[in-house]
Design a protein around this motif. Structure first.
Motif, mmCIF file in Angstrom:
data_model
loop_
_atom_site.group_PDB
_atom_site.id
_atom_site.type_symbol
_atom_site.label_atom_id
_atom_site.label_comp_id
_atom_site.label_asym_id
_atom_site.label_seq_id
_atom_site.Cartn_x
_atom_site.Cartn_y
_atom_site.Cartn_z
ATOM 1 N N THR A 38 3.220 27.227 -23.064
ATOM 2 C CA THR A 38 1.967 26.477 -23.111
ATOM 3 C C THR A 38 0.898 27.165 -22.273
ATOM 4 O O THR A 38 1.209 27.897 -21.318
ATOM 5 N N VAL A 50 9.349 25.451 -22.602
ATOM 6 C CA VAL A 50 8.069 25.119 -23.226
ATOM 7 C C VAL A 50 7.054 26.214 -22.918
ATOM 8 O O VAL A 50 6.804 26.530 -21.754
ATOM 9 N N GLY A 105 -0.515 21.263 -28.700
ATOM 10 C CA GLY A 105 0.847 20.843 -28.964
ATOM 11 C C GLY A 105 1.577 20.190 -27.811
ATOM 12 O O GLY A 105 2.732 19.781 -27.961
ATOM 13 N N GLU A 106 0.925 20.080 -26.657
ATOM 14 C CA GLU A 106 1.631 19.580 -25.476
ATOM 15 C C GLU A 106 2.086 18.127 -25.616
ATOM 16 O O GLU A 106 3.227 17.782 -25.269
ATOM 17 N N TYR A 134 7.741 25.150 -33.258
ATOM 18 C CA TYR A 134 6.291 25.144 -33.098
ATOM 19 C C TYR A 134 5.777 23.773 -33.518
ATOM 20 O O TYR A 134 6.006 23.329 -34.643
ATOM 21 N N MET A 135 5.094 23.070 -32.612
ATOM 22 C CA MET A 135 4.549 21.756 -32.913
ATOM 23 C C MET A 135 3.304 21.938 -33.774
ATOM 24 O O MET A 135 2.289 22.476 -33.327
ATOM 25 N N THR A 188 8.909 25.473 -17.903
ATOM 26 C CA THR A 188 7.612 25.702 -18.538
ATOM 27 C C THR A 188 7.200 27.147 -18.309
ATOM 28 O O THR A 188 7.450 27.721 -17.245
ATOM 29 N N CYS A 206 3.722 25.392 -27.849
ATOM 30 C CA CYS A 206 2.580 24.489 -27.948
ATOM 31 C C CYS A 206 1.346 25.286 -28.351
ATOM 32 O O CYS A 206 0.860 26.118 -27.575
ATOM 33 N N ALA A 234 4.892 17.981 -28.098
ATOM 34 C CA ALA A 234 6.122 18.526 -27.530
ATOM 35 C C ALA A 234 6.823 17.483 -26.666
ATOM 36 O O ALA A 234 8.055 17.342 -26.702
ATOM 37 N N GLN A 235 6.059 16.736 -25.886
ATOM 38 C CA GLN A 235 6.665 15.716 -25.034
ATOM 39 C C GLN A 235 7.261 14.590 -25.865
ATOM 40 O O GLN A 235 8.311 14.047 -25.520
ATOM 41 N N VAL A 249 10.106 25.513 -27.200
ATOM 42 C CA VAL A 249 9.033 24.761 -27.852
ATOM 43 C C VAL A 249 7.699 25.457 -27.594
ATOM 44 O O VAL A 249 7.312 25.671 -26.440
#
Length: 260
Positions: A39, A37, A172-173, A117-118, A67, A143, A176-177, A141
């Protein structure tokens, strides 16, 4: 597909532009489903993914989460990650060169996988897409924040855009979750009872039937007698009928797809 054993938790060796993680950081586990991820807020993870059965699966190496703080890839003294939008407009846009460095570096450290990409303009997240992700090696992913990311990054890395709904979040966090939870829980061994996922909403194109448990009577409301009859055939038929009725009433779009 069988759940990975503890032997799959060995550290793998990959080329990287950065030194190998120091003690206390998340190791790279070979052969285990992996989420990377990117972020600006790495402290938000694992968040809800660290609780309940997904959290236990993470602790037991059924899947792994890495992360990556985007800030160190930023430009200049202040590690800027965004700039004003070309052509004018409100807000800021995340820079292509910054995101490119992060994505290129992370790609060196893991097996090939989808980059997601969210985004509220992406295709809706579905159970089928979650299952496809769970069946693969994992995902990178991204964010987003601000007004979004430079389109050139999406085009260059062939990034898949996924939306969790027709609304806009601050970043986007959370999205993403949501997506990772939907996928991770389908990895064999994470939920423990894999059969439970086969009766959930969307698994067969319909919404799930109502569920009941003890006590048999609550506030004057009884459990439907058929569920207490012991007749498995009648129970299955009742559940199927309820699923169809609920889907017709609440999600006519799904019902039309199911009928086709």
């Amino acid at each position: 597909m069988t759940a990975p054993s503890k032997s799959h938790g060995r550290k793998s060796i990959r080329a990287t532009l950065k030194p190998r993680a120091l003690d206390g950081e998340t190791p790279d586990l070979a052969g285990v489903w992996r989420a990377d991820v990117i972020t600006l807020f790495p402290d938000l993870f694992p968040g809800v993914l660290g609780a309940s059965l997904t959290g236990k699966g993470l602790k037991d190496d059924k899947w792994q989460l890495h992360t990556h703080d985007l800030r160190p890839y930023g430009e200049g003294k202040h590690r800027n990650v965004d700039d004003t939008p070309a052509g004018g407009g409100a807000g800021m846009v995340m820079r292509a060169d910054v995101l490119g460095r992060a994505l290129s570096d992370i790609s060196l450290r893991r097996p090939p996988c989808p980059i997601i990409y969210m985004s509220p303009r992406g295709r809706p997240l579905t159970q089928a897409r979650a299952q496809a992700l769970a069946d693969g090696p994992g995902a990178v992913v991204l964010c987003g924040r601000f007004e979004g990311i430079d389109q050139r990054v999406i085009d260059h890395f062939q990034i898949e855009e996924i939306s969790i709904g027709d609304y806009v979040l601050s970043g986007g966090e959370l999205a993403a979750q949501v997506m990772l939870d939907a996928a991770v829980r389908l990895i064999p061994g994470v939920l423990g009872n894999q059969a439970s996922t086969e009766q959930e909403s969307f698994s067969n194109g319909l919404l799930e039937h109502p569920q009941y448990t003890r006590p048999p009577i609550w506030e004057g409301r009884e459990i439907p007698p058929v569920l207490l009859s012991g007749d498995h055939g009648k129970v299955a038929q009742w559940q199927a009928d309820q699923s169809e009725a609920l889907t017709q009433d609440r999600r006519p779009d799904l019902w039309e797809k199911y009928r086709k």
